[in-house]
Design an enzyme around this catalytic site. Structure first.
Site, PDB file in Angstrom:
ATOM      1  N   ALA A  51      14.725  77.093 -75.882  1.00  0.00           N
ATOM      2  CA  ALA A  51      14.943  75.609 -75.862  1.00  0.00           C
ATOM      3  C   ALA A  51      13.880  75.009 -76.944  1.00  0.00           C
ATOM      4  CB  ALA A  51      14.488  75.249 -74.156  1.00  0.00           C
ATOM      5  N   ASP A  70      10.856  75.811 -74.576  1.00  0.00           N
ATOM      6  CA  ASP A  70      10.190  76.609 -73.530  1.00  0.00           C
ATOM      7  C   ASP A  70       9.218  77.765 -73.541  1.00  0.00           C
ATOM      8  OD1 ASP A  70      11.482  74.004 -72.144  1.00  0.00           O
ATOM      9  OD2 ASP A  70      13.499  76.113 -71.117  1.00  0.00           O
ATOM     10  N   ASP A  93      20.140  99.198 -65.799  1.00  0.00           N
ATOM     11  CA  ASP A  93      18.854  99.074 -66.581  1.00  0.00           C
ATOM     12  C   ASP A  93      17.584  98.836 -66.540  1.00  0.00           C
ATOM     13  OD1 ASP A  93      20.990  99.264 -68.952  1.00  0.00           O
ATOM     14  OD2 ASP A  93      21.168  97.564 -68.712  1.00  0.00           O
TER      15      ASP A  93
END
Length: 269
Positions: free
Chosen positions: A190, A155, A53
């Site tokens: 997060a 985050d 990929d």
């Protein structure tokens, strides 16, 4: 439909199994009267990418998202983008010569990163991620067009296409989206959800014509990290990031029996 004498670009990573597959494929294609180009030809009829990929994504980025159908041969691990295995070369050539395939079009995600004195455009097949530098908590004001959505703290956020919904988005708990749908998915990374900070903790789905606007707030430094399909870019003094579905179309060559949900079951379940 007979497709001999068509030009084909073969792009391969440097793994020995990929190079051997490339050698065998080149010989078989030339024996079937196809023209295999020595260097990348922008006017070729097909791109065959040999690898995983990552190789597939790097090929599209390296050659600036060419307007040429592309198909992959998997010599990597997951191989979600790749439709073929090295043992299917003869079947592929037979079907391609007969025109026994279809072309599926997918839209990349487009980002416009504006700093104090310029704007830079980036594209991603899977996703665009906005994060704090050095993994610090980042504060982002999110709007849909002119409608304020939230002040995100955490985050970072990931904005994925349906094609990219099975990649980083999926590992963050985002939804798998059928690629026949044109939409964008905003998935928090997060998120902080306390008395001091309130952020969405699940994905948000927005329609294809939506423009997502992100305005960073800075505490310790004045830069953000933008990650597109795994490649990092640092931008200083970023004042605004706009993200939308691109009008560009990537052409994926598929065999007629290709089924997205069968592939999901094969790779993930």
């Amino acid at each position: 439909m007979y497709l001999a004498n068509k030009k084909i670009n073969i792009v391969s990573n440097n793994k020995s199994v990929s190079k051997e597959t490339e050698r065998i494929l080149k010989r078989k294609l030339e024996k079937s009267d196809f023209i295999v180009t020595e260097n990348f030809e922008p006017n070729a009829d097909l791109i065959i990418c040999i690898g995983g990929d990552g190789s597939f994504l790097r090929t599209l980025h390296k050659y600036n998202f060419p307007d040429i159908p592309i198909i992959g041969i998997n010599t990597g691990h997951l191989g979600f983008f790749q439709d073929l295995s090295p043992r299917e070369l003869d079947e592929f050539i037979f079907k391609y010569k007969k025109g026994d395939y279809r072309i599926d079009e997918i839209s990349p995600v487009e980002g416009l990163i504006c700093t104090g004195n310029s704007c830079n455009e980036i594209l991603g097949i899977n996703e665009i991620v906005i994060k704090g530098f050095k993994s610090r908590t980042i504060h982002l004001n999110l709007s849909l067009a002119e409608d304020f959505l939230e002040k995100f703290s955490g985050d970072g956020i990931l904005i994925s296409t349906p094609t990219g919904s099975t990649a980083y988005n999926y590992s963050l708990g985002g939804s798998i989206v059928d690629p026949r749908l044109n939409l964008l998915q905003i998935t928090p990374i997060a998120p902080i959800n306390t008395i001091a900070y309130r952020s969405f903790t699940s994905s948000i789905i927005v329609p294809e014509h939506a423009t997502i606007k992100i305005f960073p707030e800075y505490t310790y430094e004045n830069s953000v990290l933008i990650v597109t399909d795994g490649t990092e870019h640092r931008y200083n003094e970023t004042v605004e990031v706009q993200v939308r579905l691109s009008e560009l179309k990537i052409k994926l060559l598929r065999f007629k029996e290709y089924n997205f949900w069968n592939k999901v079951k094969e790779k993930f379940l």
